[in-house]
Motif scaffolding. Structure first.
Motif, PDB file in Angstrom:
ATOM      1  N   MET A 153       0.832  -1.203   0.000  1.00 38.67           N
ATOM      2  CA  MET A 153       0.000   0.000   0.000  1.00 38.67           C
ATOM      3  C   MET A 153       0.870   1.258   0.000  1.00 38.67           C
ATOM      4  N   ASN A 154       1.896   1.275   0.848  1.00 42.22           N
ATOM      5  CA  ASN A 154       2.809   2.420   0.868  1.00 42.22           C
ATOM      6  C   ASN A 154       3.564   2.564  -0.441  1.00 42.22           C
ATOM      7  N   ALA A 155       3.907   1.431  -1.055  1.00 43.52           N
ATOM      8  CA  ALA A 155       4.637   1.475  -2.324  1.00 43.52           C
ATOM      9  C   ALA A 155       3.784   2.113  -3.417  1.00 43.52           C
ATOM     10  N   PHE A 156       2.519   1.763  -3.490  1.00 42.74           N
ATOM     11  CA  PHE A 156       1.645   2.335  -4.511  1.00 42.74           C
ATOM     12  C   PHE A 156       1.324   3.801  -4.213  1.00 42.74           C
ATOM     13  N   ILE A 157       1.245   4.152  -2.926  1.00 46.43           N
ATOM     14  CA  ILE A 157       1.045   5.567  -2.592  1.00 46.43           C
ATOM     15  C   ILE A 157       2.243   6.390  -3.051  1.00 46.43           C
ATOM     16  N   GLY A 158       3.452   5.810  -2.864  1.00 39.51           N
ATOM     17  CA  GLY A 158       4.655   6.508  -3.301  1.00 39.51           C
ATOM     18  C   GLY A 158       4.734   6.645  -4.809  1.00 39.51           C
ATOM     19  N   LEU A 159       4.164   5.677  -5.545  1.00 35.49           N
ATOM     20  CA  LEU A 159       4.205   5.734  -7.014  1.00 35.49           C
ATOM     21  C   LEU A 159       3.292   6.816  -7.574  1.00 35.49           C
ATOM     22  N   ALA A 160       2.357   7.285  -6.751  1.00 36.42           N
ATOM     23  CA  ALA A 160       1.431   8.307  -7.234  1.00 36.42           C
ATOM     24  C   ALA A 160       2.156   9.607  -7.557  1.00 36.42           C
TER      25      ALA A 160
END
Length: 232
Positions: A153-160
């Motif tokens: 979840m944190n990884a995808f938030i960072g990709l935003a």
């Protein structure tokens, strides 16, 4: 570029770069794994010692030694466990009831009851730690999965915030999240296998002790019956 990605994906780097929540999950699972191995070692030594002590006592018991002598020796041993402790409790109750001139049926039933209590008490003492192993084996994968979900979840938030997504930007975040699941499985698998192994060993030890208790009761019954006939 490939060498840079490989260096980034080193396990130690993944652990250090993980978010605080994922690191806390990893630490918890690592401590659970250490504790499970401590329990495994303690249970292994405990069962091995119990089997050796039971075998030694059975050899003495069936060698023709006087039961009163065995009882006195057990009374002097403050650290008695296993069959010696079960015998001590059962034969002690037998002597008490016999001293009160209780009927033979009541004496045998009282002795059997105390033997069952002794069996259960010693079994509970020997199995201490099995429930903790079962808990680690069942809960650790879910804790690891929680760390993985949180990390992804944190990884995808960072990709935003990234305009162009490449494998080099996605892989580290997902990899560090999956490490939590791997540690959870590392903690769970030995715990589950050991729980099954020691549960089977516990059942075998209990069966041997229960059989000994039945043979002991039969021996006391025969001796009491013979004494009654001689008195008549």
């Amino acid at each position: 570029m490939a060498n840079q990605v490989t260096a980034t994906l080193h396990i130690s780097d993944l652990v250090l770069q993980a978010s605080p929540v994922v690191q806390a999950v990893m630490l918890l699972l690592f401590l659970a794994s250490l504790y499970s191995w401590y329990l495994i070692a303690r249970l292994y030594l405990g069962f091995r010692k119990a089997q050796q002590q039971d075998e030694h006592f059975q050899k003495i018991f069936w060698s023709g030694a006087e039961l009163s002598t065995l009882y006195n020796n057990a009374q002097l041993n403050s650290k008695r466990h296993g069959l010696e402790d079960i015998f001590y409790q059962g034969f002690g109750e037998f002597l008490k009831l016999k001293k009160r001139h209780a009927p033979l049926v009541q004496t045998i039933e009282g002795t059997e009851r105390i033997l069952r209590v002794g069996l259960s008490r010693d079994q509970s003492y020997m199995e201490s730690g099995l429930s903790a192993l079962a808990s680690i084996g069942s809960v650790a994968p879910y804790i690891g999965l929680f760390g993985t979900v949180w990390g992804i979840m944190n990884a995808f938030i960072g990709l935003a915030a990234v305009e162009q997504v490449t494998l080099a930007t996605v892989a580290p975040g997902i990899a560090e999240a999956l490490v939590a699941t791997a540690i959870g499985l590392f903690a769970a698998i030995p715990a589950v296998l050991s729980f099954n192994h020691f549960t089977a060993k516990s059942e075998a030890v209990y069966s041997d002790r229960a059989l000994f208790s039945e043979e002991m009761v039969a021996l006391l019954q025969r001796q009491s019956f013979s004494t009654t006939q001689d008195a008549e």
